[in-house]
Design a protein around this motif. Sequence first.
Motif, PDB file in Angstrom:
ATOM      1  N   SER A 296     -11.811  13.443 -16.689  1.00 52.60           N
ATOM      2  CA  SER A 296     -12.798  13.815 -17.680  1.00 52.60           C
ATOM      3  C   SER A 296     -13.288  12.570 -18.394  1.00 52.60           C
ATOM      4  CB  SER A 296     -12.178  14.766 -18.700  1.00 52.60           C
ATOM      5  OG  SER A 296     -12.926  14.803 -19.884  1.00 52.60           O
TER       6      SER A 296
ATOM      7  N   THR B 297      -8.544  13.909 -19.013  1.00 54.05           N
ATOM      8  CA  THR B 297      -7.958  15.013 -18.269  1.00 54.05           C
ATOM      9  C   THR B 297      -8.475  14.958 -16.845  1.00 54.05           C
ATOM     10  OG1 THR B 297      -7.902  16.369 -20.266  1.00 54.05           O
ATOM     11  CG2 THR B 297      -7.733  17.529 -18.177  1.00 54.05           C
TER      12      THR B 297
ATOM     13  N   ALA C 190      -9.263  16.836 -13.257  1.00 52.82           N
ATOM     14  CA  ALA C 190      -9.548  18.129 -12.638  1.00 52.82           C
ATOM     15  C   ALA C 190      -9.342  17.953 -11.146  1.00 52.82           C
ATOM     16  CB  ALA C 190     -10.981  18.571 -12.931  1.00 52.82           C
TER      17      ALA C 190
ATOM     18  N   SER D 213      -8.437  20.272  -7.196  1.00 57.78           N
ATOM     19  CA  SER D 213      -8.324  21.529  -6.453  1.00 57.78           C
ATOM     20  C   SER D 213      -6.988  21.534  -5.735  1.00 57.78           C
ATOM     21  CB  SER D 213      -9.477  21.620  -5.446  1.00 57.78           C
ATOM     22  OG  SER D 213      -9.355  22.772  -4.662  1.00 57.78           O
TER      23      SER D 213
ATOM     24  N   VAL E 169      -9.176  25.473  -9.140  1.00 59.74           N
ATOM     25  CA  VAL E 169      -9.346  24.237  -9.889  1.00 59.74           C
ATOM     26  C   VAL E 169      -8.364  24.234 -11.057  1.00 59.74           C
ATOM     27  CG1 VAL E 169     -10.926  22.837 -11.282  1.00 59.74           C
ATOM     28  CG2 VAL E 169     -11.762  23.965  -9.210  1.00 59.74           C
TER      29      VAL E 169
ATOM     30  N   THR F 262      -6.459  21.599 -14.221  1.00 58.53           N
ATOM     31  CA  THR F 262      -6.572  20.385 -15.020  1.00 58.53           C
ATOM     32  C   THR F 262      -5.174  19.933 -15.405  1.00 58.53           C
ATOM     33  OG1 THR F 262      -6.796  21.617 -17.097  1.00 58.53           O
ATOM     34  CG2 THR F 262      -8.837  20.986 -15.965  1.00 58.53           C
TER      35      THR F 262
ATOM     36  N   LEU G 231      -7.772  26.088 -14.414  1.00 59.69           N
ATOM     37  CA  LEU G 231      -9.065  26.088 -15.097  1.00 59.69           C
ATOM     38  C   LEU G 231      -9.891  27.265 -14.623  1.00 59.69           C
ATOM     39  CD1 LEU G 231     -11.130  24.723 -16.996  1.00 59.69           C
ATOM     40  CD2 LEU G 231     -11.978  23.510 -14.977  1.00 59.69           C
TER      41      LEU G 231
ATOM     42  N   PRO H  93     -14.152  19.587  -7.742  1.00 61.76           N
ATOM     43  CA  PRO H  93     -14.503  19.613  -9.165  1.00 61.76           C
ATOM     44  C   PRO H  93     -15.073  18.278  -9.635  1.00 61.76           C
ATOM     45  CG  PRO H  93     -12.121  19.416  -8.912  1.00 61.76           C
ATOM     46  CD  PRO H  93     -12.691  19.637  -7.532  1.00 61.76           C
TER      47      PRO H  93
ATOM     48  N   TRP I 120     -16.470  16.552 -13.411  1.00 59.66           N
ATOM     49  CA  TRP I 120     -16.704  16.662 -14.854  1.00 59.66           C
ATOM     50  C   TRP I 120     -18.137  16.275 -15.203  1.00 59.66           C
ATOM     51  CZ3 TRP I 120     -13.559  18.891 -18.212  1.00 59.66           C
ATOM     52  CH2 TRP I 120     -12.201  18.952 -17.953  1.00 59.66           C
TER      53      TRP I 120
ATOM     54  N   VAL J  17     -17.302  21.560 -15.998  1.00 57.58           N
ATOM     55  CA  VAL J  17     -16.895  21.145 -14.658  1.00 57.58           C
ATOM     56  C   VAL J  17     -17.760  21.898 -13.655  1.00 57.58           C
ATOM     57  CG1 VAL J  17     -15.030  21.138 -12.951  1.00 57.58           C
ATOM     58  CG2 VAL J  17     -14.522  20.666 -15.351  1.00 57.58           C
TER      59      VAL J  17
ATOM     60  N   PHE K 192     -18.193  22.762  -9.578  1.00 54.76           N
ATOM     61  CA  PHE K 192     -17.318  22.821  -8.413  1.00 54.76           C
ATOM     62  C   PHE K 192     -17.964  23.685  -7.341  1.00 54.76           C
ATOM     63  CE2 PHE K 192     -16.181  26.395 -11.037  1.00 54.76           C
ATOM     64  CZ  PHE K 192     -15.907  27.419 -10.148  1.00 54.76           C
TER      65      PHE K 192
ATOM     66  N   ALA L 240     -15.169  23.505 -20.073  1.00 52.28           N
ATOM     67  CA  ALA L 240     -13.905  22.775 -19.975  1.00 52.28           C
ATOM     68  C   ALA L 240     -12.696  23.636 -20.360  1.00 52.28           C
ATOM     69  CB  ALA L 240     -13.950  21.523 -20.841  1.00 52.28           C
TER      70      ALA L 240
END
Length: 130
Positions: free
Chosen positions: A3, A10, A12, A14, A23, A25, A36, A46, A48, A55, A57, A74
């Motif tokens: 992020s 943070t 993210a 898969s 997904v 975090t 998430l 994903p 950011w 996010v 995706f 988020a």
Amino acid sequence: MPSPATEAPTLAFSSDRGLGFNVFTVPAEGGDPELLVGGEGDDHDPAWSPDGSMVAFARVTDEGRRSSVFLVEADGSGLRQLTSGPHLDRQPAWSPDGMQIAFVRAVPGRGISGIHVLRLGGGRRRLTEP
């Protein structure tokens, strides 16, 4: 992908944790992953938003024959689908200003793919030809 938020970065990612790909975090400094977003299909790629508030995706459905680009806040709220159709829309990437998302669109069975750009206020355009 981390992020861009300035306070506590943070990640993210898969992952298939026995329920299909979703997904998650996790704080960049470590900790337990948190879901998430998950749903029908497998969630991948994903990305950011530049301000860390959303996010984007790709959600793969129909036994891998379709995928669409989705957007989620988020905190996991506000899920919305941005693309649809008989395509494989994958690998979303944000513009630096956060107003557009580029993605790869492939036509299943035809070997045709190209890069498209979606303006969050509406409108899509193709950037590349096959």
